[in-house]
Design an enzyme around this catalytic site. Sequence first.
Site, short mmCIF file in Angstrom:
data_model
loop_
_atom_site.label_atom_id
_atom_site.label_comp_id
_atom_site.label_asym_id
_atom_site.label_seq_id
_atom_site.Cartn_x
_atom_site.Cartn_y
_atom_site.Cartn_z
N ASP A 49 2.60 -1.80 -11.71
CA ASP A 49 3.72 -0.98 -11.26
C ASP A 49 4.68 -1.80 -10.41
OD1 ASP A 49 4.63 1.99 -10.90
OD2 ASP A 49 4.81 1.08 -8.92
N TYR A 54 12.66 -3.26 -5.87
CA TYR A 54 11.70 -3.88 -4.94
C TYR A 54 12.12 -5.32 -4.64
CZ TYR A 54 8.25 -0.09 -5.73
OH TYR A 54 7.60 1.12 -5.81
N PRO A 206 -2.65 4.80 -1.71
CA PRO A 206 -3.93 5.50 -1.51
C PRO A 206 -4.58 5.15 -0.17
CG PRO A 206 -4.20 3.64 -3.01
CD PRO A 206 -2.73 3.80 -2.80
N GLU A 296 -11.96 -6.02 -3.63
CA GLU A 296 -12.67 -4.98 -2.88
C GLU A 296 -12.29 -3.58 -3.40
OE1 GLU A 296 -12.15 -5.09 1.44
OE2 GLU A 296 -12.78 -2.98 1.58
P1 NDP Z 1 -1.85 0.87 -0.30
O1 NDP Z 1 -1.91 2.15 0.44
O2 NDP Z 1 -2.97 0.47 -1.19
O3 NDP Z 1 -1.57 -0.28 0.78
C1 NDP Z 1 -1.67 -1.63 0.39
C2 NDP Z 1 -1.70 -2.53 1.60
O4 NDP Z 1 -2.81 -2.21 2.44
C3 NDP Z 1 -1.91 -3.98 1.19
O5 NDP Z 1 -0.71 -4.59 0.81
C4 NDP Z 1 -2.55 -4.56 2.42
O6 NDP Z 1 -1.51 -4.78 3.40
C5 NDP Z 1 -3.44 -3.41 2.90
N1 NDP Z 1 -4.77 -3.47 2.29
C6 NDP Z 1 -5.10 -3.25 1.00
N2 NDP Z 1 -6.43 -3.37 0.79
C7 NDP Z 1 -6.97 -3.66 1.99
C8 NDP Z 1 -8.29 -3.89 2.40
N3 NDP Z 1 -9.30 -3.83 1.54
N4 NDP Z 1 -8.51 -4.17 3.73
C9 NDP Z 1 -7.48 -4.23 4.58
N5 NDP Z 1 -6.18 -4.03 4.25
C10 NDP Z 1 -5.93 -3.74 2.95
O7 NDP Z 1 -0.60 0.88 -1.25
P2 NDP Z 1 0.97 0.48 -1.09
O8 NDP Z 1 1.57 1.20 0.04
O9 NDP Z 1 1.08 -0.99 -1.14
O10 NDP Z 1 1.53 1.09 -2.43
C11 NDP Z 1 0.94 0.68 -3.68
C12 NDP Z 1 1.98 0.68 -4.75
O11 NDP Z 1 2.46 2.00 -4.98
C13 NDP Z 1 3.24 -0.15 -4.49
O12 NDP Z 1 3.06 -1.52 -4.69
C14 NDP Z 1 4.20 0.45 -5.48
O13 NDP Z 1 3.93 -0.09 -6.76
C15 NDP Z 1 3.82 1.93 -5.43
N6 NDP Z 1 4.69 2.67 -4.52
C16 NDP Z 1 5.57 3.58 -5.06
C17 NDP Z 1 6.46 4.27 -4.28
C18 NDP Z 1 7.38 5.24 -4.91
O14 NDP Z 1 8.32 5.73 -4.24
N7 NDP Z 1 7.21 5.57 -6.16
C19 NDP Z 1 6.52 4.06 -2.81
C20 NDP Z 1 5.54 3.13 -2.32
C21 NDP Z 1 4.65 2.47 -3.15
P3 NDP Z 1 -1.58 -5.94 4.52
O15 NDP Z 1 -2.66 -6.90 4.15
O16 NDP Z 1 -0.21 -6.51 4.54
O17 NDP Z 1 -1.88 -5.17 5.78
#
Ligand code: NDP
Length: 329
Positions: A49, A54, A206, A296
């Site tokens: 996605d 972006y 999520p 993970e």
């Molecule tokens: P998540 O809620 O999965 O957050 C991801 C972030 O959490 C990572 O980039 C990392 O950030 C941290 N993370 C992930 N796994 C772990 C772990 N095991 N342990 C610790 N930290 C972790 O999802 P996103 O908010 O990134 O959203 C996912 C996707 O959804 C986006 O890439 C996009 O494709 C879509 N999206 C769509 C939107 C829409 O309006 N349609 C809006 C937003 C997202 P870090 O390491 O930097 O802390």
Amino acid sequence: MNYRKLGKSGLLVSEVALGNWITHGAQVDDNTAQACVNAALNAGISTFDTADAYSETRAESVLGHCLKGIRRESIELCTKVFHPTGNGHNDRGLSRKHIMESCHASLRRLQTDYIDIYYAHRFDTTVSLEETFVAFSDLVRQGKVLYIGVSEWTADQITQGSALARELKVPFVASQPQYSMLWRVIEAEVIPACEREGIGQIVWSPLAQGILSGKYAPDKPIPEGSRASTAAGSPFFKRLAGQWLNKEVLQAIEQLGPIAQKCSLTLSQLAVAWVLQNPQVSSVIIGASKPEQVLENVKAAGVSLDAEIIMQINNVLKDVAQFDASKTG
Ligand code: NDP
């Protein structure tokens, strides 16, 4: 990895998808982006996605590069149109002109001939639905787009769009809302409307942008390099995730630790698995700044949580989770 049917369509998507908002072309370098995509592919993730807007259009280019050489039929490539891609007055929204121009630019950046799911990234109140859906219909007939989706549309907007899609024979089969243990606003209206129309949910954030991983502890400094430190200035982050960086929510998340342990899962895996228990969810889009996070989180695919565990989770979060359907969008 398990694969689920997307709504009433014949398309299979991976239970866990990888998204590249904030990460590719911005937070992480291209080698890390490639490592995350490789980890996803090795784990059986087939659904990717991204969006035209972006990282000021760089995210699509990075993803296109990372997926080069992968058999096109083995993956589902999904992107979106609506948010600004430039400074011009037509470089945004859901007009026919911008949809056509943005779609062509996405195809070039993704280095592909077609997009599997093309989303309206938000509802455009300034353009008629008919103009938008006729443009989508033309892209579908031209073979440039296979399926249509929408993101953060309300139940009413989805129902109106579905009626037009039926008339125009547009395969409108996906909804992409935010959904997590903390953000449950789609349960009351969006999910029932989609179920009626045969539209599946491919949900985002999520982990509530990492907060449900448990790494932000109450009374402890924000970890260096985490999204809350690197994206703290972004209004989008503040509005969405900033609301959860407080003692009440972080203490509640701490209480999920023993529940995750009981299930032999990490907190992140528990959060992704919780979303996947909803049968209306076709896929959950994770984000990752490191390949280890992909490895993970992807282990949540196929996990079944029993009713007692779900009840315990919901109880712990009942006072901090958001259920208000009017917050959609
Ligand atoms: P998540 O809620 O999965 O957050 C991801 C972030 O959490 C990572 O980039 C990392 O950030 C941290 N993370 C992930 N796994 C772990 C772990 N095991 N342990 C610790 N930290 C972790 O999802 P996103 O908010 O990134 O959203 C996912 C996707 O959804 C986006 O890439 C996009 O494709 C879509 N999206 C769509 C939107 C829409 O309006 N349609 C809006 C937003 C997202 P870090 O390491 O930097 O802390």
